[in-house]
Design an enzyme around this catalytic site. Structure first.
Site, PDB file in Angstrom:
ATOM      1  N   GLU A  57       1.077  -7.644   8.203  1.00 40.74           N
ATOM      2  CA  GLU A  57       1.306  -6.222   8.402  1.00 40.74           C
ATOM      3  C   GLU A  57       2.306  -5.653   7.410  1.00 40.74           C
ATOM      4  OE1 GLU A  57      -0.339  -3.737  10.360  1.00 40.74           O
ATOM      5  OE2 GLU A  57      -1.595  -5.481   9.989  1.00 40.74           O
ATOM      6  N   PRO A 105       0.821  -1.223   0.000  1.00 41.48           N
ATOM      7  CA  PRO A 105       0.000   0.000   0.000  1.00 41.48           C
ATOM      8  C   PRO A 105       0.853   1.270   0.000  1.00 41.48           C
ATOM      9  CG  PRO A 105      -0.652  -1.501   1.792  1.00 41.48           C
ATOM     10  CD  PRO A 105       0.623  -2.023   1.225  1.00 41.48           C
ATOM     11  N   ASP A 163      -7.419   2.458 -26.396  1.00 41.96           N
ATOM     12  CA  ASP A 163      -7.963   2.240 -25.068  1.00 41.96           C
ATOM     13  C   ASP A 163      -8.306   3.522 -24.343  1.00 41.96           C
ATOM     14  OD1 ASP A 163      -7.787  -0.401 -25.363  1.00 41.96           O
ATOM     15  OD2 ASP A 163      -6.141  -0.703 -23.952  1.00 41.96           O
ATOM     16  N   ARG A 187      -1.148  -7.374 -21.506  1.00 40.14           N
ATOM     17  CA  ARG A 187      -1.908  -6.945 -22.683  1.00 40.14           C
ATOM     18  C   ARG A 187      -1.170  -5.895 -23.514  1.00 40.14           C
ATOM     19  NH1 ARG A 187      -4.679  -2.689 -22.374  1.00 40.14           N
ATOM     20  NH2 ARG A 187      -6.460  -3.395 -23.557  1.00 40.14           N
TER      21      ARG A 187
END
Ligand code: 9D3
Length: 237
Positions: free
Chosen positions: A121, A94, A174, A159
């Site tokens: 954690e 994160p 896209d 991709r």
């Protein structure tokens, strides 16, 4: 491209790379994806992969030894400066820099990606300090571990590999390649349960259709993603 995924839950990925573009790219030899159980690299008798945090606190931290051993086996060295050009070791956390199309494009230009999925954690910081070339987050929400983030990253990268998309679909077309969200799409029937398709799409005037699509894309982007229109945050690739 070769992708190695280091995880304590290799089974998480059992079916995730077996569909659509990733499956086709694997079958075509465009990408090789290998899963590695971090526990296989633990050498103690209990095969310990985690331990309690120094300094106290809740939860467990992934130990450095098995991850260093895995990188030495997969990359040939645990000295980041000695990695071959075209090798990236990515830690999904994160705290990482946010995954954007530009990041996916950059990673798609490498030869060997090693993805380390965190859990608990966190991961002992010496992994970050010595091994990791890129620390990446997929967004501002809390996951239970790095596995879903690794799946997202692999999808976004594979991709983009040359030949991975059919010739009819181009990555150039896209959403995000022009920094805007996509316009609405419709298919038959032209009327469904009283809901009609915008007339402009039915009249065959392609200049008008293009103009309508650009307007709708801009309208949608303004409504839900103003940040994409404001240069600095609107990273698009
Ligand atoms: C609730 C635990 N948090 C304490 C403040 C820290 C925390 C540690 C580990 C939160 C999440 C995780 C597990 N997440 C990931 O490993 C992860 C992740 C994410 O949660 N969000 C967005 N991208 C990513 S990439 C890896």
């Amino acid at each position: 491209m070769k992708i190695d995924v280091l995880t304590i839950f290799p089974e998480y990925f059992d079916s995730i790379f077996e569909f659509g573009i990733i499956r086709r790219a694997k079958l075509a030899g465009i990408v090789e994806i290998n899963l590695h159980d971090i526990r296989e690299y633990a050498t103690d008798k209990h095969r310990m992969v985690d331990d309690r945090p120094f300094g106290g606190g809740d939860g467990m931290v992934l130990k450095p030894e098995p991850i260093f051993a895995a990188i030495e086996n997969l990359v040939g060295t645990s000295e980041r400066d000695a990695y071959s050009e075209g090798t990236r070791v990515v830690l999904l956390t994160p705290q990482g820099r946010p995954l954007k199309q530009t990041v996916a494009t950059e990673l798609s230009e490498t030869k060997h990606l090693v993805l380390i999925c965190g859990r608990y954690e966190g991961v002992d910081e010496r992994v970050n300090d010595a091994l990791v070339t890129d620390e990446i987050s997929i967004g501002d929400y809390v996951l239970s571990g790095g596995e879903p983030a690794a799946a997202v990253l692999v999808d976004a990268v594979v991709r983009l590999l040359p030949g991975a998309l059919g010739s009819d679909t181009s990555a150039e077309n896209d959403s995000f390649s022009d920094g805007l969200l996509d316009c609405p799409h419709y298919t038959r029937p032209a009327e469904f349960r009283g809901m009609t398709v915008p007339e402009v799409l039915l009249n065959g005037n392609h200049a008008e259709i293009e103009k309508w699509r650009r307007e709708k894309a801009l309208e949608k982007t303004k409504a839900v993603r103003k940040d994409l229109l404001q240069g600095e945050n609107g990273e698009s690739g």
